[in-house]
Design a protein around this motif. Structure first.
Motif, PDB file in Angstrom:
ATOM      1  N   CYS A 131       0.847  -1.209   0.000  1.00 42.50           N
ATOM      2  CA  CYS A 131       0.000   0.000   0.000  1.00 42.50           C
ATOM      3  C   CYS A 131       0.874   1.247   0.000  1.00 42.50           C
ATOM      4  CB  CYS A 131      -0.967   0.001   1.187  1.00 42.50           C
ATOM      5  SG  CYS A 131      -0.167   0.093   2.814  1.00 42.50           S
ATOM      6  N   HIS A 132       2.084   1.103  -0.543  1.00 38.28           N
ATOM      7  CA  HIS A 132       3.023   2.220  -0.621  1.00 38.28           C
ATOM      8  C   HIS A 132       2.437   3.351  -1.469  1.00 38.28           C
ATOM      9  CE1 HIS A 132       6.937   3.756  -2.709  1.00 38.28           C
ATOM     10  NE2 HIS A 132       6.603   4.548  -1.690  1.00 38.28           N
ATOM     11  N   VAL A 133       2.452   4.565  -0.888  1.00 34.56           N
ATOM     12  CA  VAL A 133       2.022   5.764  -1.621  1.00 34.56           C
ATOM     13  C   VAL A 133       3.095   6.833  -1.453  1.00 34.56           C
ATOM     14  CG1 VAL A 133      -0.458   5.324  -1.367  1.00 34.56           C
ATOM     15  CG2 VAL A 133       0.723   6.669   0.376  1.00 34.56           C
ATOM     16  N   ILE A 134       3.101   7.783  -2.370  1.00 35.31           N
ATOM     17  CA  ILE A 134       4.062   8.884  -2.327  1.00 35.31           C
ATOM     18  C   ILE A 134       3.296  10.194  -2.156  1.00 35.31           C
ATOM     19  CG2 ILE A 134       5.861  10.128  -3.591  1.00 35.31           C
ATOM     20  CD1 ILE A 134       6.358   7.477  -5.133  1.00 35.31           C
ATOM     21  N   VAL A 135       3.577  10.869  -1.069  1.00 31.59           N
ATOM     22  CA  VAL A 135       2.935  12.169  -0.822  1.00 31.59           C
ATOM     23  C   VAL A 135       3.605  13.197  -1.729  1.00 31.59           C
ATOM     24  CG1 VAL A 135       2.358  13.912   0.901  1.00 31.59           C
ATOM     25  CG2 VAL A 135       2.485  11.494   1.563  1.00 31.59           C
ATOM     26  N   MET A 136       2.801  13.840  -2.576  1.00 29.68           N
ATOM     27  CA  MET A 136       3.355  14.696  -3.614  1.00 29.68           C
ATOM     28  C   MET A 136       3.735  16.086  -3.104  1.00 29.68           C
ATOM     29  SD  MET A 136       0.820  13.559  -6.746  1.00 29.68           S
ATOM     30  CE  MET A 136       1.728  14.489  -7.973  1.00 29.68           C
ATOM     31  N   ASP A 137       3.184  16.508  -1.988  1.00 25.40           N
ATOM     32  CA  ASP A 137       3.510  17.831  -1.432  1.00 25.40           C
ATOM     33  C   ASP A 137       4.257  17.670  -0.121  1.00 25.40           C
ATOM     34  OD1 ASP A 137       2.051  19.237  -3.489  1.00 25.40           O
ATOM     35  OD2 ASP A 137       0.216  18.625  -2.462  1.00 25.40           O
TER      36      ASP A 137
END
Length: 201
Positions: A131-137
């Motif tokens: 469930c890896h996500v990348i926070v863009m801000d």
């Protein structure tokens, strides 16, 4: 004797006349008083109490208030539901999708409810990195709570790890995260299932 008898009759007659005179005067006086009293009563306005005065008037403010409260409560509940959700946008290879996420829900749960392809093989038990996500801000990333050691261990196994990477199951919606933007990596690694083999989204 005869003269005395005549004298007594005259005196008796005189007394009778006097009594009759005063009786007539007395009756006449009271008759006039009675007439004046009746005349005065006839001029006075006649007041008849209304039947309404016998019954208390009850204003049903409670019913009006409750009905207003019913509508206001319905509207306020809808407004509160909107206020208790934040806007989150997911980005993947197919584009972007903006969703509303209730306060307190994880990004993994929100993605599953909106048919967004965020795997989550361990169902949020911190046993994988799918469930890896990348926070863009960066500003939004700094508003998140610091990752635990368990999360950092799983992130070390994640495909395409970045400085703003997090596990979606550990990112919980809160008001200050409204407008959060999350990017999904091009692939995932599931050590428990496929032995570090990248699995494309």
């Amino acid at each position: 004797m005869v003269e005395r008898s005549l004298c007594m009759r005259e005196i008796s007659g005189t007394i009778t006349k006097i009594v009759c005179f005063f009786s007539i005067m007395f009756i006449s006086k009271f008759s006039r008083l009675g007439a004046q009293a009746f005349k005065g009563l006839s001029k006075a306005p006649l007041t008849i109490p209304s039947r309404k005065s016998f019954f208390p008037v009850v204003q049903n403010d409670s019913l009006d208030a409750s009905s207003r409260k019913l509508f206001s409560t319905t509207n306020s509940q809808e407004e509160n539901e909107d206020k208790q959700k934040i806007s989150v946008t997911f980005f993947d290879k197919d584009g972007e999708q903006e969703i509303k996420v209730p306060i307190g829900m994880s990004m993994l749960e929100a993605a599953h409810e909106n048919d967004i392809e965020l795997e989550g093989a361990c169902e949020g038990s911190l046993a994988c990195s799918t469930c890896h996500v990348i926070v863009m801000d960066v500003e939004q990333y700094n508003k998140l709570e610091d990752p635990t050691d368990e999360e950092n261990d799983m992130l070390d196994l994640a495909f395409g790890l970045t400085e703003t990477s997090r596990l979606g199951c550990q990112v919980i919606a809160k008001p200050e995260l409204d407008g959060l933007r999350l990017a999904l990596p091009a692939a995932t690694r599931n050590f428990a299932v496929d032995g570090y083999k990248p699995k494309p989204h």
